[in-house]
Design a protein around this motif. Structure first.
Motif, PDB file in Angstrom:
ATOM      1  N   GLN A  77      -3.525   2.022  -9.364  1.00  0.00           N
ATOM      2  CA  GLN A  77      -2.862   0.715  -7.878  1.00  0.00           C
ATOM      3  C   GLN A  77      -3.808  -0.250  -8.646  1.00  0.00           C
ATOM      4  OE1 GLN A  77      -3.762   4.304  -5.379  1.00  0.00           O
ATOM      5  NE2 GLN A  77      -2.047   4.445  -4.467  1.00  0.00           N
ATOM      6  N   ILE A  78      -3.674  -1.170  -7.001  1.00  0.00           N
ATOM      7  CA  ILE A  78      -4.459  -2.536  -7.114  1.00  0.00           C
ATOM      8  C   ILE A  78      -4.735  -2.334  -5.659  1.00  0.00           C
ATOM      9  CG2 ILE A  78      -3.957  -5.147  -7.379  1.00  0.00           C
ATOM     10  CD1 ILE A  78      -3.616  -3.650  -9.754  1.00  0.00           C
ATOM     11  N   THR A  79      -6.560  -2.564  -6.020  1.00  0.00           N
ATOM     12  CA  THR A  79      -6.605  -2.760  -4.350  1.00  0.00           C
ATOM     13  C   THR A  79      -6.148  -3.921  -3.759  1.00  0.00           C
ATOM     14  OG1 THR A  79      -9.511  -1.932  -5.155  1.00  0.00           O
ATOM     15  CG2 THR A  79      -9.364  -2.844  -3.100  1.00  0.00           C
TER      16      THR A  79
ATOM     17  N   GLN B 181       2.518   1.768  -3.063  1.00  0.00           N
ATOM     18  CA  GLN B 181       1.786   2.573  -4.484  1.00  0.00           C
ATOM     19  C   GLN B 181       1.369   3.906  -4.400  1.00  0.00           C
ATOM     20  OE1 GLN B 181      -1.364  -0.617  -6.155  1.00  0.00           O
ATOM     21  NE2 GLN B 181      -1.629  -0.916  -4.408  1.00  0.00           N
ATOM     22  N   ARG B 182       1.118   3.839  -2.762  1.00  0.00           N
ATOM     23  CA  ARG B 182       0.855   5.427  -2.736  1.00  0.00           C
ATOM     24  C   ARG B 182       2.481   5.965  -3.022  1.00  0.00           C
ATOM     25  NH1 ARG B 182      -2.996   6.357   0.965  1.00  0.00           N
ATOM     26  NH2 ARG B 182      -3.417   4.651   2.280  1.00  0.00           N
TER      27      ARG B 182
ATOM     28  N   ASP C 154       0.994  -0.715  -0.122  1.00  0.00           N
ATOM     29  CA  ASP C 154      -0.241  -0.194   0.233  1.00  0.00           C
ATOM     30  C   ASP C 154       0.950   1.284   0.127  1.00  0.00           C
ATOM     31  OD1 ASP C 154      -2.655   0.819   0.190  1.00  0.00           O
ATOM     32  OD2 ASP C 154      -1.871   1.808   1.337  1.00  0.00           O
TER      33      ASP C 154
END
Length: 162
Positions: free
Chosen positions: A153-155, A19-20, A16
Motif C-alpha cells: 500500500q502507498i500512503t 488498495q484495501r 484507497d
C-alpha cells in the motif's frame, strides 16, 4: 507509457478502497466511495490507463503454499558498469523466487526479497544468481523469523493532485 492526469478526492478514495481490497465488485467499491458504478468503472479505467494503477493481483500466503522461507539479500557487485548492473538485474528479475529487486546506493548495489520453500531451495537460488556470477563480490543474507507486516500500500496524499 503513462500520461499525467489530475487526481481528485474521488480518485483518492477509489485508490484507497482498491488498495484495501481490489477483489470486491465494482458496485461494492462504488458504494464505499459514494459514486455510481459507472463513475467508479470509468475512473478506475482512467487511473489504470494513466499508469497510476499498475496492475491488480491476488496476495497469496507463502506458508500455505510451501514457500515459508523469506530471505532479504544484499548484493554488492565487483564492477558497477551499467551493462553489468543491468545484466545482474535482468537475471534477478527473471528468477521466480525473487519477489522484489531494488537497485540501491550508499550500500550494496542490490537488495532482493526472495521467497522460497526452504534452505535447499535458497541454496539453489544462490547458486544460480550469486555463486555462478563472477561479478558478484559480496552477498549478505538475512532470513526472516517472523513476518509482522507485508504489503504494497502507498500512503495517499491528503489533497487532490493537480
Amino acid at each position: 507509457m503513462t500520461t499525467p492526469i489530475s487526481v481528485d478526492a474521488i480518485d483518492l478514495k477509489l485508490l484507497d478502497e482498491l488498495q484495501r481490497d481490489a477483489s470486491r465488485s465494482n458496485q461494492a467499491i462504488a458504494e464505499a466511495v459514494h459514486v455510481s458504478a459507472a463513475t467508479s468503472l470509468r475512473r478506475v479505467k482512467r487511473l489504470t490507463d494513466a499508469g497510476i494503477i499498475e496492475r491488480t493481483v491476488a496476495i497469496l500466503s507463502p506458508e500455505a503454499l510451501g514457500h515459508g522461507l523469506t530471505a532479504i539479500v544484499e548484493i554488492t557487485l565487483d564492477r558497477q558498469a551499467i551493462d553489468r548492473i543491468e545484466a545482474f538485474e535482468a537475471r534477478a528479475v527473471a528468477e521466480p523466487g525473487v519477489q522484489q529487486c531494488y537497485r540501491t546506493q550508499g550500500g550494496p548495489d542490490f537488495v532482493l526479497i526472495a521467497q522460497v520453500a526452504d534452505m535447499p531451495a535458497y541454496q539453489a537460488l544462490a547458486q544460480r544468481l550469486f555463486t555462478s556470477d563472477v561479478n558478484v563480490r559480496n552477498v549478505r543474507c538475512f532470513f526472516s523469523v517472523h513476518r509482522a507486516k507485508s504489503g504494497l500500500q502507498i500512503t495517499l496524499p491528503a489533497k487532490p493532485l493537480d
